[in-house]
Design a protein around this motif. Sequence first.
Motif, short mmCIF file in Angstrom:
data_model
loop_
_atom_site.label_atom_id
_atom_site.label_comp_id
_atom_site.label_asym_id
_atom_site.label_seq_id
_atom_site.Cartn_x
_atom_site.Cartn_y
_atom_site.Cartn_z
N LEU A 97 1.68 -6.20 14.79
CA LEU A 97 2.02 -7.08 13.67
C LEU A 97 1.20 -8.36 13.66
CD1 LEU A 97 5.90 -6.68 13.41
CD2 LEU A 97 4.16 -5.85 11.82
N GLU A 98 0.66 -8.74 14.81
CA GLU A 98 -0.18 -9.94 14.87
C GLU A 98 -1.43 -9.79 14.02
OE1 GLU A 98 -0.96 -10.82 18.95
OE2 GLU A 98 1.14 -11.28 19.38
N GLN A 99 -1.80 -8.57 13.67
CA GLN A 99 -3.00 -8.30 12.87
C GLN A 99 -2.73 -8.40 11.36
OE1 GLN A 99 -4.84 -4.59 14.09
NE2 GLN A 99 -3.88 -4.79 16.09
N PHE A 100 -1.49 -8.64 10.98
CA PHE A 100 -1.10 -8.63 9.58
C PHE A 100 -0.62 -10.00 9.12
CE2 PHE A 100 -0.70 -4.31 11.01
CZ PHE A 100 -1.09 -3.55 9.93
N LEU B 236 11.61 -1.61 2.55
CA LEU B 236 10.37 -0.93 2.20
C LEU B 236 9.22 -1.77 2.75
CD1 LEU B 236 9.10 1.38 0.44
CD2 LEU B 236 8.99 -0.29 -1.39
N TYR B 237 8.36 -1.15 3.50
CA TYR B 237 7.22 -1.85 4.10
C TYR B 237 5.95 -1.28 3.50
CZ TYR B 237 10.90 -3.15 7.27
OH TYR B 237 12.09 -3.63 7.78
N VAL B 238 5.03 -2.17 3.12
CA VAL B 238 3.79 -1.76 2.48
C VAL B 238 2.64 -2.48 3.17
CG1 VAL B 238 2.52 -1.69 0.30
CG2 VAL B 238 5.01 -1.58 0.27
N THR B 239 1.57 -1.75 3.47
CA THR B 239 0.35 -2.39 3.93
C THR B 239 -0.65 -2.34 2.78
OG1 THR B 239 -0.41 -0.32 4.94
CG2 THR B 239 0.68 -1.90 6.39
N VAL B 240 -1.31 -3.48 2.57
CA VAL B 240 -2.24 -3.62 1.45
C VAL B 240 -3.55 -4.19 1.99
CG1 VAL B 240 -2.63 -4.79 -0.76
CG2 VAL B 240 -0.32 -4.07 -0.12
N VAL C 48 4.98 2.21 14.42
CA VAL C 48 3.65 1.98 14.99
C VAL C 48 2.64 2.88 14.28
CG1 VAL C 48 2.24 2.33 17.06
CG2 VAL C 48 4.39 1.08 17.22
N ALA C 49 2.99 4.14 14.05
CA ALA C 49 2.08 5.05 13.34
C ALA C 49 1.81 4.55 11.92
CB ALA C 49 2.67 6.46 13.32
N PHE C 50 2.83 4.01 11.27
CA PHE C 50 2.67 3.46 9.93
C PHE C 50 1.69 2.29 9.93
CE2 PHE C 50 4.29 -0.33 7.61
CZ PHE C 50 3.85 0.00 6.34
N LEU C 51 1.82 1.41 10.93
CA LEU C 51 0.92 0.25 11.00
C LEU C 51 -0.49 0.68 11.28
CD1 LEU C 51 3.13 -2.26 13.01
CD2 LEU C 51 2.64 -2.31 10.57
#
Length: 79
Positions: A15-18, A51-55, A76-79
């Motif tokens: 999470l530190e990367q986001f 709901l979690y979204v990476t953009v 972790v796989a999602f990240l």
Amino acid sequence: MEEKIFHRPAVAGLLEQFVEARLHSDHPDASKKDANVAWQLKLTGNYANPLYVTVNPVTGVKLAIQEGASRDATFVAFL
């Protein structure tokens, strides 16, 4: 989820990367709730909560969506 999963070492390190941004679609003010739900649906096509979204921060392209709470390995796989 935030209390049980986010602080675990395997997740916290990633999470530190986001950059975190939150959209509260359960807002007590109905007008804000409706606007936030509409924006969530437009962004993700989904009403799930949480709901979690990476953009991608440069292109704005959605990279992945994680619906609902999950266990360490799944998140972790999602990240």
